[in-house]
Design a protein around this motif. Sequence first.
Motif, short mmCIF file in Angstrom:
data_model
loop_
_atom_site.label_atom_id
_atom_site.label_comp_id
_atom_site.label_asym_id
_atom_site.label_seq_id
_atom_site.Cartn_x
_atom_site.Cartn_y
_atom_site.Cartn_z
N VAL A 152 0.88 -1.17 0.00
CA VAL A 152 0.00 0.00 0.00
C VAL A 152 0.92 1.21 0.00
O VAL A 152 1.63 1.45 0.98
CB VAL A 152 -0.94 0.03 1.21
N LEU A 153 0.92 1.95 -1.11
CA LEU A 153 1.89 3.03 -1.32
C LEU A 153 1.20 4.39 -1.36
O LEU A 153 0.20 4.57 -2.06
CB LEU A 153 2.65 2.81 -2.63
N SER A 154 1.74 5.32 -0.62
CA SER A 154 1.27 6.70 -0.67
C SER A 154 1.96 7.42 -1.83
O SER A 154 2.91 6.91 -2.42
CB SER A 154 1.58 7.41 0.64
N MET A 155 1.50 8.62 -2.12
CA MET A 155 2.16 9.41 -3.16
C MET A 155 3.59 9.75 -2.74
O MET A 155 4.50 9.77 -3.58
CB MET A 155 1.36 10.68 -3.46
N ASP A 156 3.80 10.01 -1.46
CA ASP A 156 5.16 10.28 -0.99
C ASP A 156 6.04 9.06 -1.19
O ASP A 156 7.21 9.18 -1.59
CB ASP A 156 5.14 10.67 0.49
N ASP A 157 5.49 7.86 -0.92
CA ASP A 157 6.25 6.64 -1.15
C ASP A 157 6.65 6.52 -2.62
O ASP A 157 7.81 6.25 -2.95
CB ASP A 157 5.42 5.41 -0.76
N LEU A 158 5.68 6.72 -3.50
CA LEU A 158 5.92 6.55 -4.94
C LEU A 158 6.94 7.55 -5.47
O LEU A 158 7.79 7.21 -6.29
CB LEU A 158 4.61 6.68 -5.71
N MET A 159 6.86 8.77 -4.99
CA MET A 159 7.75 9.81 -5.52
C MET A 159 9.16 9.70 -4.98
O MET A 159 10.04 10.46 -5.40
CB MET A 159 7.14 11.19 -5.25
N ARG A 160 9.41 8.75 -4.09
CA ARG A 160 10.77 8.49 -3.63
C ARG A 160 11.51 7.55 -4.58
O ARG A 160 12.73 7.47 -4.54
CB ARG A 160 10.74 7.89 -2.23
N TYR A 161 10.77 6.84 -5.43
CA TYR A 161 11.41 5.96 -6.40
C TYR A 161 12.07 6.78 -7.51
O TYR A 161 11.62 7.89 -7.82
CB TYR A 161 10.38 5.01 -7.03
N PRO A 162 13.11 6.24 -8.16
CA PRO A 162 13.70 6.92 -9.32
C PRO A 162 12.63 7.10 -10.41
O PRO A 162 11.83 6.20 -10.67
CB PRO A 162 14.80 5.96 -9.77
N SER A 163 12.63 8.27 -11.01
CA SER A 163 11.60 8.60 -12.00
C SER A 163 12.18 8.65 -13.40
O SER A 163 13.40 8.72 -13.60
CB SER A 163 10.94 9.94 -11.66
N VAL A 164 11.29 8.60 -14.38
CA VAL A 164 11.64 8.77 -15.79
C VAL A 164 10.67 9.78 -16.40
O VAL A 164 9.58 10.01 -15.88
CB VAL A 164 11.56 7.44 -16.57
N SER A 165 11.08 10.38 -17.52
CA SER A 165 10.20 11.26 -18.29
C SER A 165 10.26 10.81 -19.74
O SER A 165 11.35 10.72 -20.32
CB SER A 165 10.64 12.73 -18.18
N ARG A 166 9.09 10.54 -20.32
CA ARG A 166 9.02 10.05 -21.70
C ARG A 166 7.85 10.70 -22.43
O ARG A 166 6.80 10.95 -21.83
CB ARG A 166 8.85 8.52 -21.72
N PHE A 167 8.05 10.93 -23.72
CA PHE A 167 7.00 11.49 -24.56
C PHE A 167 6.20 10.36 -25.20
O PHE A 167 6.76 9.47 -25.85
CB PHE A 167 7.62 12.37 -25.66
N HIS A 168 4.88 10.41 -25.01
CA HIS A 168 3.99 9.41 -25.60
C HIS A 168 2.64 10.04 -25.95
O HIS A 168 2.20 10.96 -25.25
CB HIS A 168 3.77 8.23 -24.66
N PHE A 169 2.01 9.50 -26.99
CA PHE A 169 0.66 9.93 -27.31
C PHE A 169 -0.35 9.14 -26.49
O PHE A 169 -0.08 8.04 -26.01
CB PHE A 169 0.37 9.78 -28.81
N LEU A 170 -1.53 9.70 -26.35
CA LEU A 170 -2.70 9.00 -25.83
C LEU A 170 -3.82 9.19 -26.84
O LEU A 170 -4.08 10.32 -27.28
CB LEU A 170 -3.13 9.56 -24.49
N GLU A 171 -4.49 8.10 -27.21
CA GLU A 171 -5.60 8.18 -28.14
C GLU A 171 -6.75 7.32 -27.62
O GLU A 171 -6.55 6.16 -27.27
CB GLU A 171 -5.19 7.69 -29.53
N CYS A 172 -7.93 7.92 -27.56
CA CYS A 172 -9.12 7.16 -27.21
C CYS A 172 -9.40 6.15 -28.30
O CYS A 172 -9.28 6.45 -29.49
CB CYS A 172 -10.30 8.11 -27.04
N SER A 173 -9.81 4.93 -27.93
CA SER A 173 -10.09 3.92 -28.93
C SER A 173 -11.28 4.30 -29.80
O SER A 173 -11.45 3.77 -30.90
CB SER A 173 -10.35 2.57 -28.26
N GLY A 174 -12.10 5.25 -29.34
CA GLY A 174 -13.23 5.73 -30.14
C GLY A 174 -12.89 6.92 -31.01
O GLY A 174 -13.79 7.49 -31.64
N ASN A 175 -11.62 7.30 -31.09
CA ASN A 175 -11.25 8.43 -31.94
C ASN A 175 -11.62 8.12 -33.39
O ASN A 175 -11.35 7.03 -33.90
CB ASN A 175 -9.74 8.68 -31.83
N THR A 176 -12.25 9.08 -34.07
CA THR A 176 -12.67 8.96 -35.47
C THR A 176 -13.86 8.02 -35.65
O THR A 176 -14.16 7.59 -36.75
CB THR A 176 -11.49 8.52 -36.37
N LEU A 177 -14.58 7.72 -34.58
CA LEU A 177 -15.69 6.76 -34.65
C LEU A 177 -16.82 7.22 -35.57
O LEU A 177 -17.57 6.40 -36.10
CB LEU A 177 -16.23 6.46 -33.26
#
Length: 396
Positions: free
Chosen positions: A108-133
């Motif tokens: 059971v992890l709090s936000m403080d717990d999670l933000m203590r882990y090493p982080s990464v930053s990456r560029f990615h798209f997000l697309e709804c599966s209903g896009n262009t429906l």
Amino acid sequence: MLNNRGGWEEQPPNPADLPPNVPPWMQEQGRPLTPYGHPSPYEKAVVRVPTNLTPTDLSSWNFTPLQYLQGTVTPNGLHFERLHAGVPDIHPSQHRLLIEGMVKRPLVLSMDDLMRYPSVSRFHFLECSGNTLTEWRKPIGKNVQYTHGLLSCAEWTGVPLAAILDEAGVDPKATWALAEGADAAAMDRSIPVQKLWEDAILAYAQNGEMLRPSQGYPLRLLLPGYEGNMNIKWLRRLKFGSAPFETYEETAYYTELMKNGKARQFNFIMEAKSVITYPSAEMKLGQHGYHQISGLAWSGNGRVSRVDVSTDAGRTWRQAALQGPVQSRCLTRFRLDWEWSGAPAILQSRYVDETGYVQPTISQLVAARGDNSVYHMNGIQSWKVAANGEVTNVHA
């Protein structure tokens, strides 16, 4: 109709304000500093617009204004929204992530717990599966915001989920995980554990700032290349098991009804897709001669290999230039120089990704799957340029 690629209203210039004259805005002090920046008031047209297909905006979506965006990164305030039960108000100090099921060490992890882990930053798209429906049977979307605007791209920052899985000691026999959100719908989906090990991120920041509430604040699951609804927002639970959990969302919804009457389930990857954003529907080309065609390309299977552009409804194609950096599972902008003679033209783009997959035409999709589908519409989009310069949505 607009013929610019910004969102300002066209108006004739005042000769008195043009060089070498000194305009009035140079003759008075400007506004002071502000705590948080906002767009220019002249860009007031650059906003998300909601769908008219749902009876309530608590379970609905709105669209990113792709026609006005530059580059490939979507500003946080313009990232499309998809809600199933409204946006919950969650104080990050009260939020917890539960890791349970087929694991050696439940967490059971709090936000403080999670933000203590090493982080990464990456560029990615997000697309709804209903896009262009709306475009399966006939051209309906009045502009690219309505046809393709359930698409955005951002820099996501967070913890590689593999680090958490390693600490929890996931059972090798656990092949599926249930991801559950903390909204009133308790939105949940079954996810292959292999994907979680591969490149999943527990994201808490977007484009340099903490997530916006409608994007999952304080924590969301980011699954690069997978359909948007699987990137669970307000993530509160990951439960590991040996089979899919067959939730309501993946049985009643997010399946594809094929032409033989059977539904195809677990369609995770958003296949190669592209769209021309300039010129596009509701724009008007003001004059003949040079124009630079520009658009976006993306694939859940990796990087773009090539984007071709046609100005004659697909009879001939020219290879477009790709604007770097070209990143995996990320939007890539393409550009092509075009001399418009003033004759009618039909503009199309076609994406080939690094696996060799070629973006299909709409007719090819319908032939393979029928026209009962709602999701995963990645057919080639056509824009018609009339002799007077007006651009409209057509099927060609």
